[in-house]
Design an enzyme around this catalytic site. Structure first.
Site, PDB file in Angstrom:
ATOM      1  N   CYS A   1      -2.176   5.403   0.380  1.00 14.90           N
ATOM      2  CA  CYS A   1      -3.066   6.070   1.331  1.00 14.90           C
ATOM      3  C   CYS A   1      -2.731   7.563   1.422  1.00 14.90           C
ATOM      4  CB  CYS A   1      -2.947   5.415   2.703  1.00 14.90           C
ATOM      5  SG  CYS A   1      -4.142   6.037   3.898  1.00 14.90           S
TER       6      CYS A   1
ATOM      7  N   CYS B   1     -18.992  18.727 -31.808  1.00  8.21           N
ATOM      8  CA  CYS B   1     -18.392  18.742 -30.467  1.00  8.21           C
ATOM      9  C   CYS B   1     -18.988  17.703 -29.526  1.00  8.21           C
ATOM     10  CB  CYS B   1     -18.501  20.131 -29.864  1.00  8.21           C
ATOM     11  SG  CYS B   1     -20.173  20.587 -29.331  1.00  8.21           S
TER      12      CYS B   1
ATOM     13  N   ASN C   1       0.842  -1.194   0.000  1.00  8.10           N
ATOM     14  CA  ASN C   1       0.000   0.000   0.000  1.00  8.10           C
ATOM     15  C   ASN C   1       0.882   1.251   0.000  1.00  8.10           C
ATOM     16  OD1 ASN C   1      -1.724   2.135   0.497  1.00  8.10           O
ATOM     17  ND2 ASN C   1      -2.949   1.034   1.996  1.00  8.10           N
TER      18      ASN C   1
ATOM     19  N   CYS D   1     -24.476  18.357 -27.721  1.00  6.57           N
ATOM     20  CA  CYS D   1     -25.913  18.131 -27.877  1.00  6.57           C
ATOM     21  C   CYS D   1     -26.269  16.677 -27.572  1.00  6.57           C
ATOM     22  CB  CYS D   1     -26.367  18.509 -29.277  1.00  6.57           C
ATOM     23  SG  CYS D   1     -25.504  17.636 -30.611  1.00  6.57           S
TER      24      CYS D   1
END
Length: 430
Positions: free
Chosen positions: A139, A386, A136, A389
């Site tokens: 963290c 683009c 790990n 829409c």
């Protein structure tokens, strides 16, 4: 479509073989033997045990969530640290899990400080039956202030050194869990490789403040009258995770197996991660919010996807999208699309009109009154393709982006600069 394909979900991540690629990430859902055994019964192929180290005292409260427009917890935050249970209890439970579920993967996450501590805890984890180790190095709170977690993951030299210790002491595969709290991920993945890692897992959580209590004037989650930055995860971090995974997967100097983490909430997410190069995927937040049984839909969906696309193994589909992940300068600037609105599906909400006028290129307009319809009109001479829409449209497949044959041969920015290749003219007045 090869619907008759026989599918084998077996996953191999750096030598850690599991019945399927779905693992519990190192987190509260993998905190105890009883939990992990219930998860295996539900169908999970592997589990990364919640990080072991010197047991600590955690705070209360610990979790926070980002809700958006009625959707609960699209992002999740924690200020929780590693195991708060005695190491002896954890190792005893690891041994019991491996005894009962020998074919499932038990990967033990570890985080300590000194070389001697790494030697000792690695031996104890392997003696208990660990199939693999996950270091790990990610963290972003609490432990990094003590010289561990992301304090290691942000320093390639430390990453390489501690990884080399772990590989020296270990007789099982070693994965390095990388932090996203860096500018570029590649140096850190390459450091893990130089240290001898058998693979990497990413991303760990992103340093964040989830919100502010606007009445008490204290960030969340609130611990008395104070708070702190925590680790951000959940569906909202998926795009960041995929970018970092893709960057490592396409790096010709890297070449290690990847266990993908960050926003995997369903089978489609898992497919995307595998297509970007992952051998396995780890899940935390979705399990915390929905429970272990979510894996059933993930397994079913992945199986049907593989069958319908002719993939018989995870390895056959792994990395299929990587060659298509490129730099902006290699994109074809002469490729052109325009928006097409299906009048049979359009509900006349005009969300596309508002978005286009206020946030894009003013090329979608209300139909003339005499037309007798609320279906908007696209001025294709102004449309730059683009996609806005299509993104805001509430009706699936109502707006599509259609390719235009504009007569220009493909040309990239790099080719334009170096070879003078012809670029198509810009459209309209915008």
């Amino acid at each position: 479509m090869a619907f008759g394909t026989s599918v084998d979900l077996t996953s191999n991540t750096g030598g850690i073989v599991t019945p399927n690629p779905f693992w519990l990430a190192s987190a509260p859902p993998a905190n105890s033997g009883a939990q992990i055994m219930r998860a295996f019964d539900a169908g999970w192929g592997g589990a990364v045990w919640k990080t072991l180290g010197t047991p600590i005292q955690n705070v209360s409260s610990r979790f926070g969530a980002h809700h958006f427009k009625g959707t609960r917890a699209i992002g999740f935050n924690n200020i929780e640290l590693i195991t708060d249970r005695p190491l002896e209890v954890n190792f005893r439970e690891i041994a019991e899990v491996k005894k009962r579920y020998p074919k499932h993967g038990v990967i033990v996450s570890l985080m300590v400080e000194t070389r001697d501590e790494w030697r000792d805890i690695i031996k104890r984890a392997i003696d208990a039956g660990a199939d693999g180790l996950e270091l790990n190095f990610g963290c972003p709170h609490g432990m990094c202030e003590r010289g561990m977690g992301s304090a290691v993951g942000q320093e390639p030299a430390l990453n390489e050194k501690i990884t080399s210790w772990a590989v020296e002491f270990s007789t099982v595969p070693v994965l390095v869990k990388l932090t996203p709290n860096v500018d570029e991920i590649n140096p850190h993945g390459l450091a893990a490789k130089r240290g001898g890692a058998h693979g990497v897992s990413l991303i760990n959580t992103i340093k964040s403040i989830i919100g502010v209590d606007i009445d008490r004037f204290v960030p969340e989650p609130r611990v008395g009258g104070l708070s702190t930055n925590g680790g951000y995860c959940g569906a909202a971090v998926k795009p960041i995770a995929m970018h970092m995974i893709g960057c490592l997967a396409r790096d010709p100097d890297f070449g290690l197996p990847i266990s993908g983490i960050g926003g995997v909430a369903n089978w489609r997410d898992a497919v995307e991660f595998i297509l970007l190069g992952c051998s396995s995927v780890q899940v935390c937040t979705e399990v915390m919010l929905r429970g272990y049984r979510v894996v059933g839909d993930m397994i079913e969906g992945l199986t049907e996807y593989m069958r319908s696309h002719g993939f018989s193994t995870i390895e056959e589909m792994r990395g299929k999208a990587v060659p298509q992940f490129s730099e902006w300068g290699e994109l074809d600037l002469n490729y052109e699309t325009v928006a097409k609105i299906d009048p049979a599906k359009c509900i006349g909400c005009h969300a596309c009109v508002v978005a286009c006028h206020d946030g894009a290129h003013q090329c979608i307009h209300p139909a003339p009154k005499e037309a007798g319809t609320r279906v908007p009109v696209v001025d294709e001479s102004e449309c730059v393709g683009c996609n806005l829409c299509q993104i805001v449209c509430p009706v699936p497949d109502c707006i599509t982006m259609a390719a235009v044959d504009n007569g220009f041969k493909p040309a990239t920015w790099n080719e334009f600069v170096s070879e003078g290749k012809t670029l198509r003219p810009k459209k309209g007045a915008h």
